[in-house]
Design an enzyme around this catalytic site. Structure first.
Site, PDB file in Angstrom:
ATOM      1  N   ARG A 125       0.792  -1.222   0.000  1.00 52.25           N
ATOM      2  CA  ARG A 125       0.000   0.000   0.000  1.00 52.25           C
ATOM      3  C   ARG A 125       0.832   1.284   0.000  1.00 52.25           C
ATOM      4  NH1 ARG A 125      -2.834  -3.936   1.771  1.00 52.25           N
ATOM      5  NH2 ARG A 125      -0.839  -4.464   2.667  1.00 52.25           N
ATOM      6  N   THR A 126       1.767   1.398   0.924  1.00 52.89           N
ATOM      7  CA  THR A 126       2.419   2.699   1.114  1.00 52.89           C
ATOM      8  C   THR A 126       3.200   3.103  -0.131  1.00 52.89           C
ATOM      9  OG1 THR A 126       2.583   2.130   3.444  1.00 52.89           O
ATOM     10  CG2 THR A 126       3.864   4.029   2.710  1.00 52.89           C
ATOM     11  N   LYS A 172      26.293  -3.413  -0.446  1.00 50.68           N
ATOM     12  CA  LYS A 172      27.756  -3.198  -0.472  1.00 50.68           C
ATOM     13  C   LYS A 172      28.234  -2.461   0.770  1.00 50.68           C
ATOM     14  CE  LYS A 172      27.042  -2.344  -5.339  1.00 50.68           C
ATOM     15  NZ  LYS A 172      26.950  -1.226  -6.285  1.00 50.68           N
ATOM     16  N   ARG A 232      10.889   3.978   3.792  1.00 54.39           N
ATOM     17  CA  ARG A 232      10.493   2.955   4.782  1.00 54.39           C
ATOM     18  C   ARG A 232      11.748   2.179   5.166  1.00 54.39           C
ATOM     19  NH1 ARG A 232       5.466  -1.111   4.726  1.00 54.39           N
ATOM     20  NH2 ARG A 232       4.495   0.876   5.247  1.00 54.39           N
ATOM     21  N   HIS A 258       4.219   5.713  11.637  1.00 55.60           N
ATOM     22  CA  HIS A 258       3.789   5.596  10.236  1.00 55.60           C
ATOM     23  C   HIS A 258       2.789   6.738  10.025  1.00 55.60           C
ATOM     24  CE1 HIS A 258       2.883   4.031   6.418  1.00 55.60           C
ATOM     25  NE2 HIS A 258       2.467   2.817   6.701  1.00 55.60           N
TER      26      HIS A 258
HETATM   27  N1   CP Z   1      -0.518  -0.277   5.881  1.00 54.69           N
HETATM   28  C1   CP Z   1       0.676  -0.392   5.273  1.00 54.69           C
HETATM   29  O1   CP Z   1       1.632   0.299   5.597  1.00 54.69           O
HETATM   30  O2   CP Z   1       0.720  -1.329   4.285  1.00 54.69           O
HETATM   31  P1   CP Z   1       2.024  -1.739   3.475  1.00 54.69           P
HETATM   32  O3   CP Z   1       2.976  -2.381   4.472  1.00 54.69           O
HETATM   33  O4   CP Z   1       1.549  -2.703   2.435  1.00 54.69           O
HETATM   34  O5   CP Z   1       2.625  -0.501   2.893  1.00 54.69           O
END
Ligand code: CP
Length: 309
Positions: free
Chosen positions: A48-49, A78, A99, A127
């Site tokens: 999703r993100t 590396k 992320r 998040h």
């Molecule tokens: N909710 C969420 O962060 O989903 P993903 O890990 O798929 O990005």
């Protein structure tokens, strides 16, 4: 330049402003970010993100460059540091969605970055863009935020989205219930924040009573990847499963949300319940991320305060 690292960068007033902008962008396709480039740099798995940020950027006329599975496919293999990687990608892109598995990694990246860093999840830290669209979903689907009872269920110790939304809910007149086994309780920093902001909250282990009372049930996944012991995960993974009977016990107008992915904690026959809004929530994610990109890259407004780094 505005980094977006943590939900504490928003005030109640700026949330209203962001949600107004989000609402104006629902279903939009425009060219306002034409010529801009967004980099998505993901060291942890995501569906999703990463894709919703990329979709949001394209809906605004911008372009995207992307590194997925950065632990395996980038020069991290590396031995390149996160800081050097950010210094490099900042010369290719106008903003970076990051992320990374370590708490504080987005803040670390921001200290060396010449372009805005957007935290797409820093381990068990925060998040923030997830929490923004969780809150937007509540406003759209319940019709209000003030005056509601929100239950957050599941792995509250490791759940970064659950932590992030508490900082947002702390700005409203809400009541909260944390539902978790003792091993996965919400950490003290969040409880202290809620106490400071006079948000009444309780901690319980049983889910059934809360399902009948809450306006919002925020179900979360037990996060296998954050457990040191596989046995401990196996023991706790099915601790709270929302089945159809539990969903049917909810008040009229109450909703179930979930950051997703789900791995069994909401039964599939709940999906067509009038209370189930977790797939609709995903669509709101694109809209709110468009608003964030427009704010950060389009000079739309001064919505964000600087992060505390
Ligand atoms: N909710 C969420 O962060 O989903 P993903 O890990 O798929 O990005």
């Amino acid at each position: 330049m505005q980094h977006f690292i943590e939900t504490q960068q928003f005030t109640k007033e700026s949330l209203t402003e962001l949600f107004k902008l989000s609402s104006s962008l629902e279903g939009a396709r425009e060219r306002s970010l034409e010529g801009k480039i967004l980099a998505t740099l993901f060291y942890e798995p995501s569906t999703r993100t990463r894709l919703s940020f990329e979709s949001a950027m394209m809906r605004l006329g911008g372009n995207v460059i992307s590194v997925e599975s950065a632990r395996e496919t980038s020069s991290d293999v590396k031995g390149e540091t996160l800081e050097d990687t950010i210094r490099i990608i900042g010369q290719y892109a106008d903003a970076i969605v990051l992320r990374h598995p370590e708490i504080g990694s987005a803040a670390r990246a921001a200290t060396v970055s010449k372009v805005p860093i957007i935290n797409g999840g820093d381990g068990a830290g925060q998040h923030p863009t997830q929490a923004l669209y969780d809150l937007y979903t509540i406003e759209r689907e319940v019709g209000r935020i003030d005056g509601i009872h929100v239950a957050i269920v599941g792995d509250l110790k490791h759940g970064r989205a659950a932590r992030s939304i508490c900082y947002l809910l702390g700005k409203y007149d809400v009541r909260m219930t944390f539902v978790s086994p003792p091993e996965l309780r919400m950490r003290d920093d969040i409880k202290e924040y809620l106490a400071e902001h006079e948000v009444p909250y309780s901690e319980v282990e049983r889910l059934d009573g809360v399902m009948r009372e809450a306006d919002v049930v925020y179900q979360t996944r037990i996060q296998k990847e954050r457990f040191a012991s596989p046995e401990e995960y196996e023991r706790l993974k099915d601790v709270y499963v929302i089945d159809r009977a539990l969903a049917d016990s909810m008040k009229e107008g109450a909703i179930i949300i979930h950051p997703l992915p789900r791995v069994g904690e909401i039964a599939e026959d709940v999906d067509d319940s009038p209370h189930a809004v977790y797939f609709k929530q995903v669509g709101y994610g694109v809209t709110v991320r468009m608003a964030i990109l427009k704010t950060i890259l389009g000079g739309e407004s001064d919505i964000l305060r600087p992060p505390a780094i």
